[in-house]
Motif scaffolding. Structure first.
Motif, PDB file in Angstrom:
ATOM      1  N   ASP A 138       0.824  -1.199   0.000  1.00 43.25           N
ATOM      2  CA  ASP A 138       0.000   0.000   0.000  1.00 43.25           C
ATOM      3  C   ASP A 138       0.865   1.258   0.000  1.00 43.25           C
ATOM      4  OD1 ASP A 138      -2.363  -1.450   0.021  1.00 43.25           O
ATOM      5  OD2 ASP A 138      -2.485  -1.456   2.207  1.00 43.25           O
ATOM      6  N   ASP A 139       0.399   2.266  -0.725  1.00 38.77           N
ATOM      7  CA  ASP A 139       1.139   3.528  -0.828  1.00 38.77           C
ATOM      8  C   ASP A 139       1.201   4.307   0.478  1.00 38.77           C
ATOM      9  OD1 ASP A 139       1.686   3.094  -3.493  1.00 38.77           O
ATOM     10  OD2 ASP A 139      -0.052   4.226  -4.194  1.00 38.77           O
ATOM     11  N   ASP A 140       0.331   3.993   1.442  1.00 38.53           N
ATOM     12  CA  ASP A 140       0.287   4.778   2.686  1.00 38.53           C
ATOM     13  C   ASP A 140       1.223   4.230   3.764  1.00 38.53           C
ATOM     14  OD1 ASP A 140      -1.209   2.506   3.106  1.00 38.53           O
ATOM     15  OD2 ASP A 140      -2.852   3.519   4.125  1.00 38.53           O
TER      16      ASP A 140
END
Length: 146
Positions: A138-140
């Motif tokens: 995930d990018d977060d």
């Protein structure tokens, strides 16, 4: 049936070790085949982001990636995964990491280009049975050194 020791301890939590708890379950008449870790012991594996992925000068199937490892630092990693691309958050086994199967990550030269770690697929981390390229996270997630 497999179940988590943490789940079991939500219901009953005697002050005993995992092995002692397993023995108590067996003595209570419950068949216990074994106790195993839910995930492998991974040391030195971090979340990293690929900043750039350029073709290797001497190998068609390899890419030279610049990977952000936190605190503004980058490391050069040579990677053969087809899905390695700029912006991808993935798992990086840093130099000195120990992976399942006794694999120890070292700095290396691949076709004349230095590589300081390994971008990992789920299979290499012992987290899955099949893998098509490196993990896509995930990018977060937060990029951080160990």
């Amino acid at each position: 049936m497999k179940f988590s020791e943490n789940w079991l301890r939500e219901w009953v939590s005697p002050n005993v070790s995992s092995e002692q708890l397993g023995h108590q379950l067996t003595m209570a008449g419950l068949e216990l085949d074994g106790i195993e870790a839910a995930s492998p012991d991974l040391t030195g594996v971090i979340v990293a982001q690929i900043e750039s992925a350029e073709p290797h000068p001497d190998a068609d199937k390899l890419q030279v990636c610049q990977v952000s490892v936190g605190n503004g630092e980058t490391q050069q990693i040579v990677c053969g995964a087809k899905n390695a691309r700029a912006g991808l958050m993935t798992a990086l086994a840093t130099v000195g990491s120990k992976l399942p199967g006794g694999i120890k990550i070292k700095a290396a030269k691949l076709r004349g280009v230095e590589s300081f770690g390994m971008l990992c697929a789920s299979t290499e981390l012992g987290l899955g049975e099949e893998g098509d390229g490196i993990l896509e996270l995930d990018d977060d997630l937060i990029i951080a050194l160990p």
